[in-house]
Design an enzyme around this catalytic site. Structure first.
Site, PDB file in Angstrom:
ATOM      1  N   GLU A 214     -29.576 -13.886 -17.106  1.00  0.00           N
ATOM      2  CA  GLU A 214     -29.050 -12.534 -17.320  1.00  0.00           C
ATOM      3  C   GLU A 214     -29.875 -11.548 -16.506  1.00  0.00           C
ATOM      4  O   GLU A 214     -31.101 -11.537 -16.588  1.00  0.00           O
ATOM      5  CB  GLU A 214     -29.130 -12.218 -18.817  1.00  0.00           C
ATOM      6  CG  GLU A 214     -28.792 -10.812 -19.217  1.00  0.00           C
ATOM      7  CD  GLU A 214     -29.075 -10.573 -20.702  1.00  0.00           C
ATOM      8  OE1 GLU A 214     -29.062  -9.405 -21.102  1.00  0.00           O
ATOM      9  OE2 GLU A 214     -29.336 -11.544 -21.454  1.00  0.00           O
ATOM     10  N   GLU A 219     -29.568  -0.789 -18.517  1.00  0.00           N
ATOM     11  CA  GLU A 219     -29.443  -0.559 -19.954  1.00  0.00           C
ATOM     12  C   GLU A 219     -29.986   0.832 -20.191  1.00  0.00           C
ATOM     13  O   GLU A 219     -31.168   1.088 -19.930  1.00  0.00           O
ATOM     14  CB  GLU A 219     -30.234  -1.582 -20.743  1.00  0.00           C
ATOM     15  CG  GLU A 219     -29.663  -2.975 -20.675  1.00  0.00           C
ATOM     16  CD  GLU A 219     -30.313  -3.876 -21.698  1.00  0.00           C
ATOM     17  OE1 GLU A 219     -29.717  -4.053 -22.771  1.00  0.00           O
ATOM     18  OE2 GLU A 219     -31.408  -4.386 -21.433  1.00  0.00           O
TER      19      GLU A 219
END
EC number: 3.2.1.4
Length: 416
Positions: A214, A219
């Site tokens: 990932e 974010e």
């Protein structure tokens, strides 16, 4: 990406097309761009699909869901084959009702849907489909850069508007037991290794975890942001069990993150700051290799911002007694860290070279109020303002807009 509730990945069907159901998925169009140094940026007629778990997966010929509060309904899904025989997935025709809207090259994700006096929490997650609408677009980003514009102005403390890469299969795990595939959003995995009802579109009747590499490019909310690679010492989607799913397992759950505030640059990113989140801005992430080729070893992940026509260099912070502004092997060299144990940047680079799927989402966190991203030493938010109940009451219109998504040769996606 540290989810406190596992996002569900769905199963789907067996040999006959009827197992997919009679309603096709709408796949909202989202223009993206592929760029080269020689020819500039070329438009791509891509689209998005909601995660399979958002779709209604039910027993064929009935409205009975194939899952319940405990996961798979074992009466319908005692084993993978029977599950595939029994379960049907319905397409989604009205993406707006799930918090997803597109217009040309802009994607808007809403956390809440207000209908009359009622407010529904949505937390949509979508994946980028290739132009064929059948497979995921596979991004190969070694010695390339990935760029997008973002409006995070309404993402208050406790929210997370995320854009990241997952080493899912291009087909979404399509097989004899999963005829739906990427077209219906199957195949999700990430470095948190959650145990979900479905893995690669098949019933998870053995309760294993679903792991894969990932790369969290983005974010963020309006107060804090993180850039975090999460390597795994496996290739593609890996089914874990026992300790292999845990903190000492096959994936680095925490990752090696660059959060400007958390590293001491507290006046760099936020409302009215150097990167001013009151306004839209451009995010550039470069995946540099040791020999400046697309077959080299990943050696550095660099970040730039552009706002009002001005290039803003990444925050320069002190780490390990050195001034740093990017993610490198030295930056991530914490003794005994899972990042290095699992192969670090080199392993992350292998996934970027093989190709990864773009995921975009919005969510909040009832477990820890997103404090790991924006509170305590990570950001300026207090201990309670990220409570989803508070966000829903005070900021029901919280949303994120991603636009002008493009990728290609280093330096080809922005003016400089």
């Amino acid at each position: 990406m540290i989810w406190t509730l596992a996002p569900f990945v769905a199963l789907l069907p067996l040999v006959t097309a009827q197992q997919v159901g009679t309603t096709a998925d709408a796949h909202p169009r989202l223009t993206t761009y592929k760029c080269t140094s020689q020819n500039g940026c070329t438009r791509q007629n891509t689209s998005v699909v909601l995660d399979a778990a958002t779709h209604f997966i039910h027993k064929k010929g009935t409205q009975t869901s194939c899952t319940n509060s405990n996961g798979l309904d074992t009466a319908i899904c005692p084993d993978k084959q029977t599950c595939a025989d029994n379960c049907v997935v319905d397409g989604i025709t009205d993406y707006a009702s799930y918090g997803v809207q597109t217009k040309n090259d802009t994607l808007t994700l809403q956390q809440y849907l207000q209908t009359g006096n009622a407010t529904k929490s949505l937390s949509p997650r979508v994946y980028l489909l290739a132009e064929d609408g059948e497979n995921y677009s596979m991004l190969k980003l070694l010695n390339q850069e990935f760029t997008f514009d973002v409006d995070a102005s309404t993402l208050v403390c406790g929210m997370n508007g995320a854009l990241y890469l997952s080493e899912m299969e291009a087909s979404g795990g399509k097989s004899s037991l999963n005829q739906a595939g990427a077209k219906y959003g199957t195949g999700y995995c990430d470095a948190q290794c959650y145990t979900t009802p479905w893995i690669n579109g098949e019933g998870n009747t053995e309760s294993v975890g679903s792991c894969c590499q990932e790369m969290d490019i983005w974010e963020a909310n309006a107060r804090a942001t993180g850039l975090t690679p999460h390597p795994c010492n496996t290739t593609g989607l890996y089914e874990c069990s026992g300790s292999g799913c845990g903190d000492s397992g096959v994936c680095d759950k925490a990752g090696c993150g660059f959060n400007p505030y958390g590293l001491g640059a507290k006046d760099y990113y936020g409302y009215g700051l150097k990167v001013n989140t009151n306004e839209t801005f451009t995010v550039v992430t470069q995946f540099l290799t040791n020999d400046n080729t697309t077959s080299g070893q990943l050696s550095e992940i660099r970040r730039l911002y552009i706002q009002n026509g001005q290039v803003i260099q990444n925050a320069a912070v002190t780490s390990g007694g050195k001034t740093v502004d990017s993610i490198t092997k030295d930056f991530c060299s914490g003794e005994g860290s899972a990042f290095n144990r699992l192969g670090g940047l080199e392993e992350m680079g292998h996934a970027l070279g093989r190709g990864m799927v773009l995921a975009l989402s919005i969510w909040n966190d009832a477990g820890s109020f997103m404090q790991w991203l924006d509170g305590g030493s990570a950001g300026p938010c207090n201990a309670t303002e990220g409570n989803p109940a508070l966000i829903e009451k005070l900021y029901p219109d919280t949303h994120v807009k991603f636009s002008k998504i493009r990728w290609g040769d280093i330096g080809s996606t922005y003016r400089h």
